[in-house]
Design a protein around this motif. Structure first.
Motif, PDB file in Angstrom:
ATOM      1  N   ALA A 278      12.393   5.498  12.500  1.00  0.00           N
ATOM      2  CA  ALA A 278      12.265   6.858  11.956  1.00  0.00           C
ATOM      3  C   ALA A 278      11.412   6.862  10.689  1.00  0.00           C
ATOM      4  O   ALA A 278      10.636   7.790  10.459  1.00  0.00           O
ATOM      5  N   ALA A 279      11.550   5.817   9.871  1.00  0.00           N
ATOM      6  CA  ALA A 279      10.782   5.780   8.622  1.00  0.00           C
ATOM      7  C   ALA A 279       9.292   5.662   8.924  1.00  0.00           C
ATOM      8  O   ALA A 279       8.460   6.286   8.249  1.00  0.00           O
ATOM      9  N   GLU A 280       8.942   4.878   9.952  1.00  0.00           N
ATOM     10  CA  GLU A 280       7.527   4.744  10.313  1.00  0.00           C
ATOM     11  C   GLU A 280       6.977   6.078  10.806  1.00  0.00           C
ATOM     12  O   GLU A 280       5.839   6.436  10.557  1.00  0.00           O
ATOM     13  N   ALA A 303      14.247  -7.471  13.124  1.00  0.00           N
ATOM     14  CA  ALA A 303      14.593  -6.248  12.377  1.00  0.00           C
ATOM     15  C   ALA A 303      14.718  -6.569  10.892  1.00  0.00           C
ATOM     16  O   ALA A 303      14.251  -5.804  10.033  1.00  0.00           O
ATOM     17  N   ALA A 304      15.332  -7.721  10.590  1.00  0.00           N
ATOM     18  CA  ALA A 304      15.511  -8.120   9.188  1.00  0.00           C
ATOM     19  C   ALA A 304      14.156  -8.194   8.485  1.00  0.00           C
ATOM     20  O   ALA A 304      14.009  -7.734   7.346  1.00  0.00           O
ATOM     21  N   ARG A 305      13.182  -8.746   9.167  1.00  0.00           N
ATOM     22  CA  ARG A 305      11.865  -8.934   8.534  1.00  0.00           C
ATOM     23  C   ARG A 305      11.101  -7.626   8.344  1.00  0.00           C
ATOM     24  O   ARG A 305      10.158  -7.564   7.572  1.00  0.00           O
ATOM     25  N   VAL A 310       8.827  -1.791   5.729  1.00  0.00           N
ATOM     26  CA  VAL A 310       8.954  -0.413   6.222  1.00  0.00           C
ATOM     27  C   VAL A 310       9.781   0.457   5.279  1.00  0.00           C
ATOM     28  O   VAL A 310       9.421   1.601   4.994  1.00  0.00           O
ATOM     29  N   LEU A 311      10.916  -0.058   4.793  1.00  0.00           N
ATOM     30  CA  LEU A 311      11.782   0.773   3.946  1.00  0.00           C
ATOM     31  C   LEU A 311      11.499   0.553   2.455  1.00  0.00           C
ATOM     32  O   LEU A 311      11.990   1.293   1.604  1.00  0.00           O
TER      33      LEU A 311
END
Ligand code: AMP
Length: 528
Positions: A278-280, A303-305, A310-311
């Protein structure tokens, strides 16, 4: 005051935890009072357009305590609490802490089946829910429950005169949390003021939570992670601001982050994925965000990376359990450890053992079942003597059922579980409980539920059914479970009918073969 059914720490351990300063002899109500004395005009709590300063929150906690007393609740009484993330939840919690009343924290997703069980097990004398019909059902079904409050009638509890007196003792049970990690029906986890205060203080320190922190409660605040790791309580201890979010969806949470300049949030892994995507897409202003904590289930390395790019903030992995033990990656850990491990124990006095099936320690690097003992890990579930004999070693270690590997740095990697709980993106599906409910359906002769891997959720559930007469469809079984009233996350994601179950050499249902079948049956239906 020791409640019947509470197993505390042996005196020599209690003395040690006190001497070492883990237990400081302060109640949770007292911690709020301290924060209010230090910064009365700072913002403590935000719920939509409603705001409380520390002085106001402290005063209202006293009012609720007085209100509870006026309604006849006394120290040691249990109050079943079933509320979403609304300010009333926080006020009620502190009112209970002050009055010495013990809140039993049901999750918002729970329905009448779970609430009846919890109310009965706890011997609750009253319940609070935002759902009037549900509150009425519980009052009817649980013999000890004398009163029901709904959020609409909450004003009744806010009497004019705050009660300044703190009726609780630091060694009392402050709260009964729910277990997500045990088989069968949910168990109640007693957390004392002393041990839970340490839990939230140490969590606040390891996540750099201070008076400048603005914590977004996006996950249900009734769950240990968003409540005290450091969560709502740890933030209030540190003098920061708690912002309550009705939902963890980006559509709700992102505008709140922008408006309130949120710095910290805790998420389960499926939500981390949703937020990243969503942030992208939405490109919100998340510039205030400093830390995302991810826990409740295993976060994938990929996802961790993505979190920092991204956030735009740091990631902290948290592997914990409402029973006690918490592990955190540290804010100064190298990226490699933050991306690939679930952290290391919070306390120097967390005694963590990794053992094989015979209870012998495994060599470092090999997976073993995690056993733990420590200053904030329970010594027994509330009123569950039989279960306790199985869940604890004779010398008081809690058997977590988690399969874990230890790295040379001391960081842990969670490999899976030894017990029958499906971790559906952080929501724990107690297999045996749902199987028993399904057995009550007339078309179900026998049933076994297993997990299967899922990209977004980590795991989902598949119910294998041996039918009695016409085979039931998934819709039939979902309707049956919904009518009984259970949390939606426990509904089987997939239903498959078999003529008979594969058996092990001992004649037990072979869940390993079923798990394999569950994977393959998904591939078949994906092709179909
Ligand atoms: P709960 O009490 O609901 O928080 O459930 C605790 C259980 O969730 C643990 O015993 C683990 O099985 C699982 N769990 C919690 N955090 C993590 C994590 N970061 N990675 C993998 N499993 C986790």
């Amino acid at each position: 005051m020791t409640l019947d059914g509470f197993t505390g720490w042996p005196p020599e351990f209690a003395r040690r935890y006190r001497d070492l300063g883990y237990w400081q002899g302060r109640t949770l109500g007292g911690l709020l009072h301290d924060s209010a004395r230090r910064g009365p005009d700072r913002t403590a709590l935000v719920d939509g357009e409603r705001r409380w300063t520390y002085a106001e929150l402290d005063r209202d906690a006293g009012r609720v305590a007085a209100g509870l007393r006026r309604k006849g609740l006394v120290r040691g009484d249990r109050l079943l609490v079933h509320l979403p993330n609304v300010a009333e939840f926080v006020l009620l919690l502190f009112g209970c802490f002050r009055a010495g009343v013990v809140p039993v924290l049901a999750l918002p997703a729970h329905r009448e089946t779970e609430l009846e069980h919890l109310g009965t097990l706890a011997g609750a004398v009253a319940c609070v829910s935002d759902d009037a019909a549900l509150a009425a059902t519980i009052t009817e079904r649980v013999p000890t429950v004398r009163r029901a409050f709904v959020t609409g009638s909450f004003a009744e509890l806010l009497t004019e005169n705050p009660d300044g007196e703190d009726a609780a003792d630091p060694a009392d049970i402050a709260v009964l949390l729910l277990s997500g990690g045990t088989t069968g029906l949910p168990k109640l986890i007693p957390r004392t003021h002393d041990d839970y205060a340490y839990n939230l203080r140490a969590s606040a320190e390891v996540s750099a939570t201070t008076g400048d922190t603005v914590y977004l409660a996006a996950l249900p605040a009734a769950h240990n992670f968003a409540l005290a790791c450091p969560g709502v309580l740890g933030t209030l201890w540190a003098g920061g601001t708690v912002v309550l979010s009705a939902s963890a969806d980006p559509e709700t949470a992102f505008p709140l982050i922008e408006r309130e300049r949120v710095t910290t949030v805790a998420l389960v892994p499926p939500l981390v994925l949703v937020w990243l995507d969503a942030a992208e897409f939405l490109e919100p202003d998340l510039s205030s965000l400093r830390l995302v904590q991810a826990g409740g289930a295993r976060l994938k390395e990929e996802a961790a990376r993505r979190v920092r790019p991204v956030l735009g903030c740091a990631l902290q992995q948290v592997y914990g359990m409402a029973e006690g033990l918490l592990n955190f990656t540290r804010l100064d850990d190298p990226d490699e450890l933050v991306a690939n491990t679930q952290g290391r124990p919070l306390s120097a006095d967390d005694e963590v053992l990794l053992v094989d099936e015979d209870g012998r320690p495994v060599p470092d690097g090999e997976p073993g079942e995690l056993l733990v003992r420590g200053p904030y890990t329970l010594r027994g579930y509330f009123r569950a003597p039989e279960h306790n004999r199985r869940s604890f070693t004779p010398d008081g270690f809690y058997r977590s059922g988690d399969l874990v590997r230890r790295q040379p740095s001391g960081h842990l990697v969670v490999e899976g579980r030894r017990r029958d709980v499906i971790n559906r993106g952080g929501d724990k599906v107690p297999v045996e409980e749902v199987e028993n409910l399904l057995l009550a359906h007339p078309a179900v002769h026998d049933v076994a539920i297993v997990g299967f891997p899922d990209e977004a959720m980590g795991e989902r559930s598949c119910a294998f059914v041996v039918a009695h007469g016409t085979p039931p469809t998934r819709a039939d079984l979902v309707a049956h479970l919904t009518a009984l009233g259970i949390a939606a996350f426990k509904l089987p994601d997939r239903v498959r009918v078999l003529d008979s179950f594969p058996r092990t050499g001992l004649g037990k249902v072979d869940r390993v073969v079923l798990a394999d079948l569950a994977v393959r049956s998904g591939q078949r239906s994906a092709r179909a």
